[in-house]
Enzyme design. Structure first.
Site: not given
Ligand code: F6R
Length: 242
Positions: A67, A136, A138, A143
């Site tokens: 992403d 959450d 995701h 989401e």
């Molecule tokens: C980032 C991504 C997100 C993160 C998720 C956890 O490329 O795809 O889904 O993996 O938000 O983020 P952290 O690792 O910062 O807790």
């Protein structure tokens, strides 16, 4: 689904690193799906060290990031492109033409998304996908909601994700509200998936993933249950919630 419980963040990163060394050495032309965020930083740090010790070669590796925020240029310090350059790509021998990250400044975003999926197909598909996990539930920026998208798409970030991610920005108002994200089919078509999660904040979605038997769009990570080759690596805190 294989579950590995590690004692802490360092051990989780080390275990994941061992798996990456094995996979890359087995298949030097491997196509990797990569995540940003706090979770994979320890893994990337170790991969750089292993590269410097001549234990891995990235010269034929191809990567596709999950992403990117819409509206941020590659030079923007908060962009995922910048994160990847600083935390991995600038320190290893990957070829720049083998790096694929969604372009949050593309003039035609819809077309960019279609092309991104086509590029993944043309590369032969993702061999090993790395996922972090949102508090959450995701994965990438898919989401929780009434439905989930299959293909790479333009996603609205949940308010809770904007709040959590604001730690990477000067103020919460600077956090982009939209992002390009790989969709659920893009993720689930990967041949193998590694999901990493650490810390008490990840306990709720990890607990639901491991203990509930349903898939639901209210918990995007639950769709990993229908994939035949998923390894979940968690630390004690994410597993136990304390
Ligand atoms: C980032 C991504 C997100 C993160 C998720 C956890 O490329 O795809 O889904 O993996 O938000 O983020 P952290 O690792 O910062 O807790």
């Amino acid at each position: 689904m294989k579950l590995i419980i590690s004692k802490d963040y360092d051990e989780m990163s080390e275990l994941a690193c061992r798996m990456y060394i094995d996979e890359i050495n087995k298949n030097p032309e491997i196509v990797l799906g990569l995540a940003t965020g706090s979770t994979p930083k320890g893994l990337y740090k170790r991969l750089i060290a292993e590269y410097k010790n001549n234990n891995i070669d990235f010269s034929k590796v191809v990567t596709f990031n999950l992403d990117e925020y819409i509206g941020l240029s590659e030079e923007d310090e908060s962009s995922y492109r910048c994160f990847m350059n600083e935390n991995l790509f600038n320190h290893i021998n990957i070829k720049s033409e083998n790096i694929n990250i969604p372009n949050g400044k593309a003039t035609d975003l819809e077309k960019f998304c279609e092309d991104y999926d086509r590029r993944i197909e043309e590369s032969g598909g993702i061999d090993l996908m790395l996922l972090g996990l949102g508090e959450d539930g995701h994965i990438a920026f898919n989401e929780p909601g009434e439905y989930l998208n299959t293909c790479t798409n333009i996603a609205n970030l949940a308010q809770s994700t904007i709040e959590v991610n604001s730690r990477f920005f000067e103020s919460i108002d600077d956090v982009p509200k939209t992002a390009i994200t790989m969709g659920m089919a893009g993720i689930l078509k990967s041949k193998k998936i590694i999901l990493m999660a650490n810390g008490v904040n990840k306990h709720k979605p990890i607990n639901a993933l491991l203990n509930e038997k349903r898939v639901t769009t209210k918990l995007p990570v639950s769709f990993l249950r229908i994939h035949p080759n998923v390894t979940v690596i968690v630390d004690e805190k994410a597993y136990r919630g304390r």
